[in-house]
Write a protein that holds these residues in place. Structure first.
Motif, PDB file in Angstrom:
ATOM      1  N   LEU A   1     -22.016 -21.658 -28.573  1.00 60.14           N
ATOM      2  CA  LEU A   1     -21.219 -20.561 -29.151  1.00 60.14           C
ATOM      3  C   LEU A   1     -20.087 -20.180 -28.201  1.00 60.14           C
ATOM      4  CD1 LEU A   1     -21.666 -19.030 -31.802  1.00 60.14           C
ATOM      5  CD2 LEU A   1     -22.740 -17.209 -30.487  1.00 60.14           C
ATOM      6  N   GLU A   2     -20.412 -20.133 -26.915  1.00 54.83           N
ATOM      7  CA  GLU A   2     -19.389 -19.792 -25.923  1.00 54.83           C
ATOM      8  C   GLU A   2     -18.294 -20.864 -25.916  1.00 54.83           C
ATOM      9  OE1 GLU A   2     -20.532 -19.778 -21.790  1.00 54.83           O
ATOM     10  OE2 GLU A   2     -18.803 -18.532 -21.271  1.00 54.83           O
TER      11      GLU A   2
ATOM     12  N   PRO B   1     -37.088 -21.526 -27.646  1.00 53.38           N
ATOM     13  CA  PRO B   1     -36.277 -20.849 -26.619  1.00 53.38           C
ATOM     14  C   PRO B   1     -35.196 -21.765 -26.041  1.00 53.38           C
ATOM     15  CG  PRO B   1     -38.605 -20.446 -26.224  1.00 53.38           C
ATOM     16  CD  PRO B   1     -38.517 -21.471 -27.311  1.00 53.38           C
TER      17      PRO B   1
ATOM     18  N   LEU C   1     -32.408 -21.698 -28.438  1.00 56.69           N
ATOM     19  CA  LEU C   1     -31.678 -20.423 -28.428  1.00 56.69           C
ATOM     20  C   LEU C   1     -30.675 -20.372 -27.273  1.00 56.69           C
ATOM     21  CD1 LEU C   1     -34.532 -17.898 -29.266  1.00 56.69           C
ATOM     22  CD2 LEU C   1     -32.514 -18.360 -30.658  1.00 56.69           C
ATOM     23  N   VAL C   2     -31.107 -20.823 -26.099  1.00 57.76           N
ATOM     24  CA  VAL C   2     -30.202 -20.832 -24.939  1.00 57.76           C
ATOM     25  C   VAL C   2     -29.063 -21.825 -25.187  1.00 57.76           C
ATOM     26  CG1 VAL C   2     -30.019 -21.303 -22.460  1.00 57.76           C
ATOM     27  CG2 VAL C   2     -32.020 -20.104 -23.334  1.00 57.76           C
TER      28      VAL C   2
ATOM     29  N   LEU D   1     -31.813 -11.998 -19.640  1.00 56.76           N
ATOM     30  CA  LEU D   1     -32.260 -13.242 -20.282  1.00 56.76           C
ATOM     31  C   LEU D   1     -33.592 -13.717 -19.699  1.00 56.76           C
ATOM     32  CD1 LEU D   1     -30.518 -14.831 -22.388  1.00 56.76           C
ATOM     33  CD2 LEU D   1     -30.275 -16.520 -20.637  1.00 56.76           C
TER      34      LEU D   1
ATOM     35  N   LYS E   1     -29.637 -24.800 -21.194  1.00 56.40           N
ATOM     36  CA  LYS E   1     -28.261 -24.870 -20.690  1.00 56.40           C
ATOM     37  C   LYS E   1     -27.732 -26.309 -20.772  1.00 56.40           C
ATOM     38  CE  LYS E   1     -27.190 -20.680 -19.242  1.00 56.40           C
ATOM     39  NZ  LYS E   1     -26.016 -19.987 -19.793  1.00 56.40           N
TER      40      LYS E   1
ATOM     41  N   SER F   1     -26.445 -20.478 -27.446  1.00 57.69           N
ATOM     42  CA  SER F   1     -25.531 -19.511 -26.817  1.00 57.69           C
ATOM     43  C   SER F   1     -24.444 -20.242 -26.019  1.00 57.69           C
ATOM     44  CB  SER F   1     -26.300 -18.523 -25.938  1.00 57.69           C
ATOM     45  OG  SER F   1     -26.784 -19.151 -24.782  1.00 57.69           O
TER      46      SER F   1
ATOM     47  N   ARG G   1     -16.184 -20.472 -29.015  1.00 62.46           N
ATOM     48  CA  ARG G   1     -15.394 -19.250 -29.140  1.00 62.46           C
ATOM     49  C   ARG G   1     -14.386 -19.036 -28.018  1.00 62.46           C
ATOM     50  NH1 ARG G   1     -19.855 -15.123 -31.583  1.00 62.46           N
ATOM     51  NH2 ARG G   1     -19.909 -16.069 -33.648  1.00 62.46           N
TER      52      ARG G   1
ATOM     53  N   GLU H   1     -23.621 -17.057 -14.773  1.00 60.53           N
ATOM     54  CA  GLU H   1     -24.772 -16.191 -15.104  1.00 60.53           C
ATOM     55  C   GLU H   1     -25.102 -15.286 -13.919  1.00 60.53           C
ATOM     56  OE1 GLU H   1     -26.720 -15.784 -17.794  1.00 60.53           O
ATOM     57  OE2 GLU H   1     -26.199 -17.445 -19.098  1.00 60.53           O
TER      58      GLU H   1
ATOM     59  N   THR I   1     -25.706 -11.746 -16.304  1.00 58.39           N
ATOM     60  CA  THR I   1     -26.265 -11.912 -17.645  1.00 58.39           C
ATOM     61  C   THR I   1     -27.632 -12.596 -17.574  1.00 58.39           C
ATOM     62  OG1 THR I   1     -24.815 -13.825 -17.731  1.00 58.39           O
ATOM     63  CG2 THR I   1     -24.171 -11.945 -19.059  1.00 58.39           C
TER      64      THR I   1
END
Lengths: 311, 260
Positions: B15-16, B5, B8-9, B88, B102, B12, B19, B79, B84
């Motif tokens: 990715l932000e 987990p 996974l966080v 989550l 994070k 993200s 992008r 967040e 969001t």
């Protein structure tokens, strides 16, 4: 013999916002239970305390008093969220992600493997009306599409219970219909559903039981059958033969004098024809019959007005 | 604790960062600035190489440090603002793995930013036919990461205490003026009374000496410096990790009891 643990167990919940003189009690001694397999609607006006209660169930807010358990675990613990799918009242989803990536994130956090996610995501998106949108960035999603995606993320791990805050918020009529079908299907499969909604017809059609809340307190909780029973009203206006008193069994219902006549109100659809037969047999002169069905909305408004009325 | 987990966080967050293209803009602006400074022609080639190294490393350190502060400080407020965080944290993940994710994501984004800068730096040095002192350079990169880790943890803590703008401003001041603070306190120490000296000592321990983790000067003048000993590197590692852990612990203490 195994005793089934309630899915949700709220006992004397008190939630307060602010500090000192600015302290506001948003939830004031709320208690209710949701048993496995039940579909329970949580209704109340804006600011009644619905979202606050749901946030405590999810561990986002902390109670000032009372106990809250989810599947027997203290609300807010990781264990309590293991078997729950939650749809928040308003949520945006990461605009820089694609629909598939978002579901991979939420599914992964729920413990699903990559293979399970690959298999599940296309079908799930199709089920909520987002088929073929796997690789679309969420910044391109409309509000309704975001809400559909929200439903998908809540369902991704096939949870045993769903908590939906404002069930069909942001959905158009078609979206609402699709969502209702999904929920009916899940209900049939035994998923426990607890949701809040301002659409009381939706609540009426989906729920087994309803918890009504107003100003942080539970106004009423009952099965839909029980609640709707008094909402079917049959009225008979009649004159008794020779000015006699009406037959005694009429007194089990709402019987009032109305000038020279009597007005009988019957809430039970099976009792109504029996009362008519009894009246006819007693020689009463039936002047008028009428029936009306109150909606859950009418009933709710009546209850709230009653609670607001000065004592 | 299950690391998946956390990953996974973190993914993200990375990715932000990739992008949203802010990092590319920062790297591009910094590169243009370095390129503009390289056109100054009053140095000989050897002087220009040193000048390039010095300017490039300073700009890169400043840009990466500020990027990390902004990235870290905005993670939680954003967040909360966009909500969001609800879907989550409705999943079976605790607040600690969430915050660790994070932090890791911020560090991965910092690594991405730093890698782009290093690409520019190495290409620039090779273009000027300069040499890269690899021993010191690797130590510089490693210690720079420790410094960024402290800044990221501090950014998270500040974002729990203050609003986003204030958190970024204080974090930036802390980062940009850390070296001046160290210099200033060492100058005034002897001229203050016993109480003042105690206060300076307390501040010196409370605030990490970020300059200890900055080897850029040594990397520029590599001909005069040997790489640091293993023992010094281990000590600096503990030093950096200690402060990062303290700030992260404070951030977690605030976040743990924060109503959402």
């Amino acid at each position: 013999m195994s005793v089934s643990v309630p899915v949700l167990e709220v006992e004397g919940l008190v939630v307060e916002y602010g500090k000192g003189a600015r302290r506001v009690r948003a939830v004031d001694g709320v208690s209710f239970r949701v048993e496995p397999g039940e579909c329970v609607g949580f209704i109340g006006a804006n600011g009644a305390g619905k979202s606050t209660t749901m946030k405590v169930l999810m561990g986002f807010l902390f109670p000032a008093a009372g106990t809250v358990r989810v599947f027997g675990h203290k609300a807010g613990t990781v264990e309590s969220r293991q078997r729950i799918g939650y749809l928040p009242e308003v949520a945006l989803y990461y605009p820089f992600m694609k629909a598939r990536e978002l579901l991979e994130l939420y599914g992964g956090l729920s413990g699903l493997s990559r293979a399970q996610l690959r298999e599940r995501i296309p079908g799930l998106l199709a089920r909520v009306g987002l088929g073929g949108k796997e690789n679309v960035l969420l910044r391109e999603f409309s509000k309704g599409m975001q809400q559909r995606l929200g439903i998908a993320q809540a369902l991704i791990a096939e949870p045993d219970a769903l908590i939906f805050d404002e069930l069909s918020s942001g959905l158009d009529p078609l979206g609402r219909y699709d969502l209702r079908q999904v929920l009916l299907d899940l209900k049939q499969k035994g998923t426990t559903i607890f949701f809040s909604s301002h659409e009381l017809t939706e609540v009426e059609s989906l729920c087994d039981r309803i918890v009504m809340i107003h100003k942080g307190r539970v106004l009423k909780q009952a099965s839909v059958g029980e609640l709707m029973k008094p909402l079917n009203q049959f009225e008979v206006l009649f004159a008794t033969a020779n000015g006699h008193e009406p037959p005694e069994e009429m007194r089990a219902h709402d019987l009032r004098r109305d000038g020279d006549l009597w007005r009988l109100l019957v809430n039970d659809v099976q009792e109504y024809p029996r009362m008519l037969t009894t009246l006819t047999a007693s020689g009463a002169d039936i002047r008028r019959t009428a029936s009306r069905t109150l909606s859950l909305e009418d009933y709710f408004i009546e209850l709230v007005r009653d609670a607001e009325a000065p004592r | 604790m299950n690391p998946y987990p956390v990953w996974l966080v973190a993914h993200s967050v990375l990715l932000e960062a990739i992008r949203r293209r802010e990092i590319y803009a920062i790297v591009l602006v910094a590169t243009l600035l370095i390129a503009a400074l390289m056109t100054v022609d009053f140095f000989q080639l050897e002087g220009l190489t040193k000048f390039y190294r010095e300017v490039a490393l300073s700009i890169m350190s400043a840009a990466t440090g500020l990027t990390v502060i902004v990235l870290a400080a905005r993670q939680l407020p954003r967040e909360f603002e966009t909500r969001t965080i609800y879907p989550l944290l409705a999943k079976p993940i605790g607040r600690l793995p969430f915050l660790l994710g994070k932090l890791l994501g911020t560090m991965l984004a910092a690594a991405f930013c730093f890698a782009l800068f290093m690409g520019v730096y190495i290409l620039g040095t090779l273009y000027l036919r300069g040499e890269i002192p690899w021993g010191l350079f690797v130590q510089y990169v490693y210690l720079q990461f420790l410094l960024l880790l402290i800044l990221a943890a501090l950014g998270f803590w500040l974002s729990m205490l203050l609003n986003l703008d204030a958190a970024i401003t204080i974090g930036a001041i802390f980062f940009l003026f850390a070296s001046q603070f160290t210099t200033m306190t060492s100058y005034i120490y002897d001229y203050t009374g016993p109480l003042g000296q105690k206060a300076i000592l307390a501040l010196t321990y409370a605030i990490p000496q970020l300059t200890l983790l900055d080897l850029s000067e040594k990397a520029v003048h590599a001909q005069f410096w040997e790489p640091l000993s293993l023992r010094t590197m281990v000590e600096l590692t503990f030093y950096g990790l200690f402060y990062a852990a303290v700030y992260f612990g404070l951030a977690m203490a605030w976040f743990r009891r924060r109503p959402l």
